[in-house]
Design a protein around this motif. Sequence first.
Motif, PDB file in Angstrom:
ATOM      1  N   SER A   2       5.870  -2.109  -0.238  1.00 19.46           N
ATOM      2  CA  SER A   2       4.914  -0.406  -0.564  1.00 19.46           C
ATOM      3  C   SER A   2       5.549  -0.047   0.764  1.00 19.46           C
ATOM      4  O   SER A   2       5.578  -0.525   1.787  1.00 19.46           O
ATOM      5  CB  SER A   2       3.518   0.014  -0.387  1.00 19.46           C
ATOM      6  N   ASN A   3       5.967   1.570   1.537  1.00 19.16           N
ATOM      7  CA  ASN A   3       6.699   1.951   2.380  1.00 19.16           C
ATOM      8  C   ASN A   3       5.178   2.494   3.207  1.00 19.16           C
ATOM      9  O   ASN A   3       4.593   3.060   4.257  1.00 19.16           O
ATOM     10  CB  ASN A   3       7.425   3.423   1.953  1.00 19.16           C
ATOM     11  N   TYR A   4       4.358   2.282   2.529  1.00 14.65           N
ATOM     12  CA  TYR A   4       2.590   3.349   2.964  1.00 14.65           C
ATOM     13  C   TYR A   4       1.876   2.067   3.123  1.00 14.65           C
ATOM     14  O   TYR A   4       1.744   1.173   3.039  1.00 14.65           O
ATOM     15  CB  TYR A   4       2.063   3.988   1.287  1.00 14.65           C
ATOM     16  N   LYS A   5       1.460   1.746   4.359  1.00 11.09           N
ATOM     17  CA  LYS A   5       0.901   1.112   5.256  1.00 11.09           C
ATOM     18  C   LYS A   5      -1.207   1.471   4.917  1.00 11.09           C
ATOM     19  O   LYS A   5      -1.986   0.227   6.023  1.00 11.09           O
ATOM     20  CB  LYS A   5       1.427   0.761   6.371  1.00 11.09           C
ATOM     21  N   ILE A   6      -1.453   2.412   5.220  1.00 18.58           N
ATOM     22  CA  ILE A   6      -3.166   2.732   5.130  1.00 18.58           C
ATOM     23  C   ILE A   6      -3.042   3.893   5.010  1.00 18.58           C
ATOM     24  O   ILE A   6      -2.331   4.951   3.960  1.00 18.58           O
ATOM     25  CB  ILE A   6      -2.975   2.981   6.532  1.00 18.58           C
ATOM     26  N   GLN A  36      -1.387  -5.287  -1.645  1.00 22.97           N
ATOM     27  CA  GLN A  36      -0.564  -4.773  -1.552  1.00 22.97           C
ATOM     28  C   GLN A  36      -0.383  -4.917  -0.047  1.00 22.97           C
ATOM     29  O   GLN A  36       1.011  -3.892   0.734  1.00 22.97           O
ATOM     30  CB  GLN A  36       0.370  -3.512  -1.454  1.00 22.97           C
ATOM     31  N   GLY A  37      -1.240  -4.946   0.724  1.00 26.02           N
ATOM     32  CA  GLY A  37      -0.649  -5.160   2.090  1.00 26.02           C
ATOM     33  C   GLY A  37      -1.912  -3.636   3.104  1.00 26.02           C
ATOM     34  O   GLY A  37      -1.095  -3.630   4.472  1.00 26.02           O
ATOM     35  N   ILE A  38      -1.649  -2.663   2.097  1.00 28.83           N
ATOM     36  CA  ILE A  38      -2.427  -1.171   2.651  1.00 28.83           C
ATOM     37  C   ILE A  38      -3.814  -1.275   3.114  1.00 28.83           C
ATOM     38  O   ILE A  38      -4.956  -1.976   2.718  1.00 28.83           O
ATOM     39  CB  ILE A  38      -1.929  -0.529   1.508  1.00 28.83           C
ATOM     40  N   GLU A  39      -4.261  -1.269   4.639  1.00 25.43           N
ATOM     41  CA  GLU A  39      -5.593  -0.937   4.943  1.00 25.43           C
ATOM     42  C   GLU A  39      -6.004   0.498   4.764  1.00 25.43           C
ATOM     43  O   GLU A  39      -5.315   1.087   4.664  1.00 25.43           O
ATOM     44  CB  GLU A  39      -4.866  -0.883   7.035  1.00 25.43           C
ATOM     45  N   LEU A 200       1.778   3.075  13.895  1.00 20.96           N
ATOM     46  CA  LEU A 200       2.250   3.538  11.977  1.00 20.96           C
ATOM     47  C   LEU A 200       2.096   5.036  12.442  1.00 20.96           C
ATOM     48  O   LEU A 200       1.959   5.514  13.484  1.00 20.96           O
ATOM     49  CB  LEU A 200       1.444   2.951  11.356  1.00 20.96           C
ATOM     50  N   CYS A 204       3.840   7.072   6.695  1.00 21.72           N
ATOM     51  CA  CYS A 204       3.310   5.733   5.677  1.00 21.72           C
ATOM     52  C   CYS A 204       1.676   6.040   5.697  1.00 21.72           C
ATOM     53  O   CYS A 204       1.304   4.890   5.483  1.00 21.72           O
ATOM     54  CB  CYS A 204       3.106   4.617   6.434  1.00 21.72           C
TER      55      CYS A 204
END
Length: 261
Positions: A2-6, A36-39, A200, A204
Motif C-alpha cells: 500500500s502507498n498508505y502508511k498511517i 498491511q503494515g499501516i500504523e 512521512l 500517505c
Amino acid sequence: MSNYKILFLDIDGTIMRPDDTIEDSTKKAIKEVKQQGIEVILATGRPLHEIYDIAKELSIHSFIGYNGAYAVYKGNSVVKEPMDSFLIEKYIQIAKKHHHEIVFYTHEKNAFLDMESPFTKEITEKFHLQQNIAFTADIVKDILGLTLINVDENETSLYDQEGIHLSQVNVDGLRHCYDVIRDKVNKGYAVSKVLDYLNLPSECAIAFGDGMNDKEMLQVVGEGFAMGNGHPDLFAYAKHKTTEVTNSGVYNGLKSLGLVK
C-alpha cells in the motif's frame, strides 16, 4: 504494498457508536490495515488516561489526545502543549459568573469545578471518566485541554479569545458541551508533528472524524473522511464522506481506497 502508511481515527462518533460499542466491521478493518503494515493511531479530544481500554481492545499503541495537545508514538512523547494559565483563570471567572461547568484535563486527571453538579455526573457517565478530582489552583500549569459544560449556543461568545475556537461536542445529550481548541494546537497540528517525527508525507496518511474538532486533521492528510453522522459543517473540510458510525463508516471508507475486502 500500500502507498498508505498511517491511519488516524477519532473515537466518539467515528469508531465508537452511541451505545459505547465498536462495530465488528470497524475492528475487522483496523486489523486488516495493520496486517498491511499501516500504523493506526487514535486521535481524540478525550484525555489519554481514559482511552487505554479502547486501545487495548484494538491493539493500538500510539495516540493523540486532548484535541492535539499531547501525542505519544509507541511510548515516545511527540507533542506536549499545556494551555495558557492566564486563559484558564479567565475562563474560570466567566464560568462561575454564568453558572457553567468546566472539566480540565491534565496528563493524569479530569478536574471539575463542581464535583456535585448534575452536569459533571452526566459527562463522567457518558465518557466513562474514572480519574476525576475537584479543580485546585496547583494544577493550572498542567492543563492540556478543557471542555465547557452547560453552555447555550448564544453564550459561546462569552469565551471568545484570540487564537481560540470552540467545538461543539458531537454526541447526543452533550450538545451543551464545547471543547476549547487552540488555532495552533489541534488534531491537525499533532498529526503533522507525528508525520514529521516518522518522516512521512501527508499523502500517505488517512484520517476519519465526525466533529468540528476533526476539521484540521482531515485537512492535513491525503485522504480525509467525514463520517455520515458527522457535524454538518465538517463535510466542507473532508475529501470524502463515508457512511455512519452505525453503518460501517470506517470499513466502507477504507474499502473505497482498496485497503479492506
